[in-house]
Design a protein around this motif. Structure first.
Motif, PDB file in Angstrom:
ATOM      1  N   ASN A  18       0.813  -1.208   0.000  1.00 25.40           N
ATOM      2  CA  ASN A  18       0.000   0.000   0.000  1.00 25.40           C
ATOM      3  C   ASN A  18       0.844   1.255   0.000  1.00 25.40           C
ATOM      4  OD1 ASN A  18      -2.943  -0.860   0.454  1.00 25.40           O
ATOM      5  ND2 ASN A  18      -1.820  -2.064   1.949  1.00 25.40           N
ATOM      6  N   ASN A  19       0.379   2.252  -0.738  1.00 26.77           N
ATOM      7  CA  ASN A  19       0.939   3.577  -0.573  1.00 26.77           C
ATOM      8  C   ASN A  19      -0.077   4.418   0.191  1.00 26.77           C
ATOM      9  OD1 ASN A  19      -1.046   4.545  -2.358  1.00 26.77           O
ATOM     10  ND2 ASN A  19       0.285   4.288  -4.129  1.00 26.77           N
ATOM     11  N   ASP A  20       0.237   5.698   0.391  1.00 27.24           N
ATOM     12  CA  ASP A  20      -0.635   6.534   1.217  1.00 27.24           C
ATOM     13  C   ASP A  20      -2.063   6.608   0.679  1.00 27.24           C
ATOM     14  OD1 ASP A  20       1.576   6.952   2.703  1.00 27.24           O
ATOM     15  OD2 ASP A  20       1.904   9.025   2.133  1.00 27.24           O
ATOM     16  N   ILE A  21      -2.211   6.725  -0.632  1.00 28.16           N
ATOM     17  CA  ILE A  21      -3.540   6.875  -1.216  1.00 28.16           C
ATOM     18  C   ILE A  21      -4.339   5.587  -1.104  1.00 28.16           C
ATOM     19  CG2 ILE A  21      -4.811   7.386  -3.336  1.00 28.16           C
ATOM     20  CD1 ILE A  21      -3.418   9.786  -1.970  1.00 28.16           C
ATOM     21  N   ASN A  22      -3.713   4.426  -1.322  1.00 26.04           N
ATOM     22  CA  ASN A  22      -4.422   3.152  -1.163  1.00 26.04           C
ATOM     23  C   ASN A  22      -4.901   2.982   0.275  1.00 26.04           C
ATOM     24  OD1 ASN A  22      -4.002   2.443  -3.830  1.00 26.04           O
ATOM     25  ND2 ASN A  22      -2.149   1.286  -3.409  1.00 26.04           N
ATOM     26  N   GLY A  59       2.445  16.107   0.270  1.00 29.56           N
ATOM     27  CA  GLY A  59       1.995  16.454  -1.067  1.00 29.56           C
ATOM     28  C   GLY A  59       1.204  15.404  -1.809  1.00 29.56           C
ATOM     29  N   ILE A  60       1.330  14.130  -1.465  1.00 30.64           N
ATOM     30  CA  ILE A  60       0.654  13.073  -2.207  1.00 30.64           C
ATOM     31  C   ILE A  60      -0.861  13.041  -1.952  1.00 30.64           C
ATOM     32  CG2 ILE A  60       0.946  11.254  -0.471  1.00 30.64           C
ATOM     33  CD1 ILE A  60       1.494   9.314  -2.788  1.00 30.64           C
ATOM     34  N   TYR A  61      -1.286  13.618  -0.846  1.00 28.52           N
ATOM     35  CA  TYR A  61      -2.707  13.547  -0.485  1.00 28.52           C
ATOM     36  C   TYR A  61      -3.543  14.522  -1.318  1.00 28.52           C
ATOM     37  CZ  TYR A  61      -1.680  10.439   3.333  1.00 28.52           C
ATOM     38  OH  TYR A  61      -1.294   9.343   4.055  1.00 28.52           O
ATOM     39  N   PRO A  62      -4.827  14.216  -1.500  1.00 28.01           N
ATOM     40  CA  PRO A  62      -5.693  15.095  -2.302  1.00 28.01           C
ATOM     41  C   PRO A  62      -6.001  16.405  -1.586  1.00 28.01           C
ATOM     42  CG  PRO A  62      -6.973  13.301  -1.341  1.00 28.01           C
ATOM     43  CD  PRO A  62      -5.535  13.019  -1.021  1.00 28.01           C
TER      44      PRO A  62
END
Length: 201
Positions: A18-22, A59-62
């Motif tokens: 998993n990455n942060d978004i998953n 930064g990866i988060y929406p």
């Protein structure tokens, strides 16, 4: 205030897959908010009122109303200072989670075999015991009398009403304009407290 990075550390998901978004997509982090059962937490920043609590995110988060992200590129001193303060606060929260892991070894153990509600209860128990220890040692930093109580909700909603509530709350949570407004107002609020002559950017 907590960071999604701290939240994902006790996810029951396999770390390598998993990455942060998953993890965010599979997380129950916002379930209470979507079900309209989350505590009411109104606050004012830079003279503007907001109603939802927020998480510090990278930064990866929406760009959701429930996240406050830093800037990828800081164009001026104001943006650079906000970026510095936001990233510093995120590290503080993650260090605090590390303290919990150090004090309560159960949090360090693999949690994949646990049901998500069991993981939640373990986390709450460790946080409560940690806070009790701090209070006993006269090191508490929070006045529990100021905790916002969740007003009673009508639990007799029909299925259609519950779906409509979730749809409305989901739209509010993903509001990009609210995210940008909160980010800008927090930046202005923090900037007003800076001693510009002494601050090194």
């Amino acid at each position: 205030m907590i960071t999604p990075a701290a939240e994902r550390k006790h996810s029951k998901q396999c770390i390598g897959a998993n990455n942060d978004i998953n993890v965010l997509d599979n997380s129950s982090l916002f379930d209470d908010l979507l079900d309209d059962k989350a505590p009411v937490a109104p606050y004012v920043v830079n003279g503007v009122g907001f109603e939802k609590g927020y998480y510090l995110a990278d930064g990866i988060y929406p760009q959701w109303a429930t996240f406050v992200k830093s800037f990828t590129v800081a164009n001026d001193a104001k943006h650079a200072y906000f970026k510095k303060r936001q990233e510093s606060a995120r590290k503080d929260v993650e260090r605090a989670f590390g303290v919990l892991q150090g004090r309560w070894g159960i949090i360090q153990q693999p949690a994949r075999q646990y049901h998500v509600n069991t993981i939640r209860r373990i986390m709450y128990s460790c946080i409560i015991m940690h806070n009790m220890i701090l209070e006993d040692q006269k090191m508490a930093v929070f006045d529990w009398n100021e905790v916002y109580a969740n007003p009673s909700r009508n639990m007799q909603r029909t299925w259609v009403e519950r779906c409509e509530t979730q749809r409305r709350k989901n739209k509010e949570m993903r509001d990009r304009e609210m995210h940008l407004s909160l980010q800008q107002n927090l930046m202005e609020h923090i900037w007003q407290q800076v001693d510009h002559e002494d601050e090194d950017f």
